[in-house]
Design a protein around this motif. Structure first.
Motif, mmCIF file in Angstrom:
data_model
loop_
_atom_site.group_PDB
_atom_site.id
_atom_site.type_symbol
_atom_site.label_atom_id
_atom_site.label_comp_id
_atom_site.label_asym_id
_atom_site.label_seq_id
_atom_site.Cartn_x
_atom_site.Cartn_y
_atom_site.Cartn_z
ATOM 1 N N ARG A 54 0.825 -1.219 0.000
ATOM 2 C CA ARG A 54 0.000 0.000 0.000
ATOM 3 C C ARG A 54 0.859 1.268 0.000
ATOM 4 N NH1 ARG A 54 -4.920 1.513 2.687
ATOM 5 N NH2 ARG A 54 -5.160 3.772 2.450
ATOM 6 N N PHE A 55 1.894 1.314 0.837
ATOM 7 C CA PHE A 55 2.627 2.559 1.045
ATOM 8 C C PHE A 55 3.969 2.618 0.317
ATOM 9 C CE2 PHE A 55 0.011 1.967 4.947
ATOM 10 C CZ PHE A 55 -0.886 3.000 4.710
ATOM 11 N N GLU A 56 4.437 1.490 -0.203
ATOM 12 C CA GLU A 56 5.631 1.416 -1.046
ATOM 13 C C GLU A 56 6.845 2.120 -0.444
ATOM 14 O OE1 GLU A 56 4.091 2.991 -4.759
ATOM 15 O OE2 GLU A 56 3.621 0.961 -5.435
ATOM 16 N N PRO A 57 7.306 1.678 0.720
ATOM 17 C CA PRO A 57 8.480 2.305 1.323
ATOM 18 C C PRO A 57 9.766 1.950 0.592
ATOM 19 C CG PRO A 57 7.867 0.368 2.569
ATOM 20 C CD PRO A 57 6.787 0.551 1.531
ATOM 21 N N THR A 58 10.745 2.832 0.702
ATOM 22 C CA THR A 58 12.091 2.534 0.202
ATOM 23 C C THR A 58 12.974 2.003 1.328
ATOM 24 O OG1 THR A 58 12.729 4.841 0.604
ATOM 25 C CG2 THR A 58 11.977 4.268 -1.620
ATOM 26 N N HIS A 59 12.572 2.272 2.575
ATOM 27 C CA HIS A 59 13.324 1.845 3.752
ATOM 28 C C HIS A 59 12.341 1.322 4.802
ATOM 29 C CE1 HIS A 59 15.914 4.727 1.698
ATOM 30 N NE2 HIS A 59 16.950 4.249 2.362
ATOM 31 N N VAL A 60 12.755 0.317 5.552
ATOM 32 C CA VAL A 60 11.894 -0.267 6.588
ATOM 33 C C VAL A 60 12.715 -0.531 7.845
ATOM 34 C CG1 VAL A 60 10.393 -2.195 7.240
ATOM 35 C CG2 VAL A 60 10.391 -1.375 4.883
ATOM 36 N N ILE A 61 12.157 -0.175 9.010
ATOM 37 C CA ILE A 61 12.759 -0.479 10.310
ATOM 38 C C ILE A 61 11.651 -0.983 11.221
ATOM 39 C CG2 ILE A 61 14.067 0.407 12.286
ATOM 40 C CD1 ILE A 61 14.947 2.754 10.471
ATOM 41 N N CYS A 62 11.957 -2.001 12.016
ATOM 42 C CA CYS A 62 10.988 -2.552 12.958
ATOM 43 C C CYS A 62 11.482 -2.287 14.378
ATOM 44 C CB CYS A 62 10.825 -4.051 12.718
ATOM 45 S SG CYS A 62 9.286 -4.710 13.341
ATOM 46 N N CYS A 63 10.617 -1.715 15.220
ATOM 47 C CA CYS A 63 11.002 -1.360 16.585
ATOM 48 C C CYS A 63 10.269 -2.231 17.604
ATOM 49 C CB CYS A 63 10.713 0.114 16.849
ATOM 50 S SG CYS A 63 11.755 1.220 15.874
ATOM 51 N N TRP A 64 10.988 -2.550 18.702
ATOM 52 C CA TRP A 64 10.488 -3.499 19.691
ATOM 53 C C TRP A 64 10.712 -2.998 21.111
ATOM 54 C CZ3 TRP A 64 7.979 -7.443 17.472
ATOM 55 C CH2 TRP A 64 8.287 -7.744 16.136
ATOM 56 N N ASP A 65 9.827 -3.388 22.014
ATOM 57 C CA ASP A 65 10.082 -3.224 23.444
ATOM 58 C C ASP A 65 11.184 -4.195 23.850
ATOM 59 O OD1 ASP A 65 8.038 -1.367 23.641
ATOM 60 O OD2 ASP A 65 6.542 -2.833 24.304
ATOM 61 N N MET A 66 11.927 -3.801 24.896
ATOM 62 C CA MET A 66 13.035 -4.649 25.364
ATOM 63 C C MET A 66 12.811 -5.095 26.804
ATOM 64 S SD MET A 66 15.017 -4.849 22.728
ATOM 65 C CE MET A 66 16.612 -5.365 23.320
ATOM 66 N N GLY A 67 11.571 -5.357 27.160
ATOM 67 C CA GLY A 67 11.246 -5.758 28.520
ATOM 68 C C GLY A 67 10.231 -4.806 29.124
ATOM 69 N N SER A 68 9.661 -5.202 30.243
ATOM 70 C CA SER A 68 8.582 -4.419 30.848
ATOM 71 C C SER A 68 9.080 -3.283 31.727
ATOM 72 C CB SER A 68 7.675 -5.338 31.679
ATOM 73 O OG SER A 68 8.429 -5.970 32.704
ATOM 74 N N LYS A 69 10.360 -3.287 32.114
ATOM 75 C CA LYS A 69 10.901 -2.242 32.976
ATOM 76 C C LYS A 69 11.523 -1.128 32.131
ATOM 77 C CE LYS A 69 9.851 -4.491 36.713
ATOM 78 N NZ LYS A 69 8.703 -4.064 37.542
ATOM 79 N N THR A 70 11.025 0.085 32.324
ATOM 80 C CA THR A 70 11.536 1.239 31.587
ATOM 81 C C THR A 70 11.629 2.428 32.526
ATOM 82 O OG1 THR A 70 9.351 2.098 30.955
ATOM 83 C CG2 THR A 70 10.332 0.407 29.512
#
Length: 289
Positions: A54-70
């Motif tokens: 749908r959006f046809e990106p040229t670049h892609v990054i996936c972001c994640w939580d690294m645990g419940s404590k922040t």
């Protein structure tokens, strides 16, 4: 010069949880040959490739939580304290989905002590100077990041249904500006993240106050102008108001490193075929091409 490069920042946790619950209700789980459930991963990929087409990106990054404590749980130990533990069948899929995204050469970005939201906000600011940035999520909190060069696609029910927010359309849709989302959450709190804001002030009143006074700081400078009941509620909860605002604000200054070259959207079909074969996803290659 017009931007012709588009970075898709994927809220990985949002897609994985959404994918898991969208398929788990039937009880028909899919498994690898080693017995690891894969329904969340499978549906994640369905969502992801719909967005890519749908959006046809040229670049892609996936972001994640690294645990419940922040840093937010350090500020307020009850932050997100009302959320149950992830279902047992979902837990092994956290690592599995990252293996799949790596097969596509997609960088997986996360930072301890911060949430995926903070990584997304920081990367969005970094890339938006010379890239068009689109954030893919189901989380309304991300709307505070809408800015010049940064838009947000909120996933709706089903596959392929999005509500798009950008600078040109935001005020017409929300009645406030993107940066006011933080103050809105400060006033009304967020039950899903388990912080209360000002007790007795809901969304309707919070929106009215922000439309009239603009910011929490300006509101506090004019408390004597408010109706007695509203003034009393704010005075009695002023510490929680300020804390809720801190909890609501997505950090955009987190040190996260991902270069444009690392994020370039390209992959080796053979590696993807091998990953899908390992997961027993024989029909997904047709989504990719």
């Amino acid at each position: 010069m017009a931007k012709n490069k588009k970075v898709l920042l994927v809220d990985g946790m949002a897609l994985l949880f959404r994918g898991f619950y969208a398929t788990a209700f039937s009880g028909n789980f899919m498994y690898t040959k080693d017995g690891i459930p894969t329904n969340g991963v499978y549906q994640f990929l369905q969502y992801f490739f719909n967005a890519v087409h749908r959006f046809e990106p040229t670049h892609v990054i996936c972001c994640w939580d690294m645990g419940s404590k922040t840093f937010r749980t350090a500020l307020y130990p009850d932050y997100k304290g009302n959320r149950p533990k992830p279902p047992e069948a979902l837990v092994p899929q956290f690592d599995l989905i990252k293996e799949v995204t790596q097969a596509f050469n997609i960088p997986n970005v996360g930072r301890e002590n911060f949430e995926a939201d903070d990584c997304i906000g920081s990367l969005a600011r970094q890339f938006s100077s010379d890239h068009e940035v689109l954030i893919l999520t189901g989380d309304q909190d991300m709307l505070q990041l809408v800015d010049a060069g940064i838009s947000v696609a909120i996933m709706k029910k089903g596959i392929g249904n999005y509500e798009l927010f950008d600078c040109d359309t935001f005020y017409d849709k929300k009645g406030i500006h993107p940066q006011q989302i933080i103050d809105l959450k400060g006033l009304m709190g967020d039950s899903s993240d388990n912080y209360p804001g000002v007790k007795g002030i809901g969304e309707k009143t919070a929106l009215k106050l922000l439309r009239e006074y603009g910011t929490i700081d300006n509101l506090l400078a004019n408390l004597e102008c408010l109706p007695n009941g509203t003034e009393r509620k704010i005075r009695e909860n002023i510490d929680m108001l300020q804390l809720s605002k801190k909890l609501a604000a997505i950090r955009c200054d987190v040190t996260v490193s991902c270069t444009p070259d690392e994020a370039l959207w390209h992959y080796e079909p053979l590696l993807v075929e091998e990953a899908f074969a390992e997961l027993a996803f024989p029909n997904l290659m047709e989504l990719v091409t």
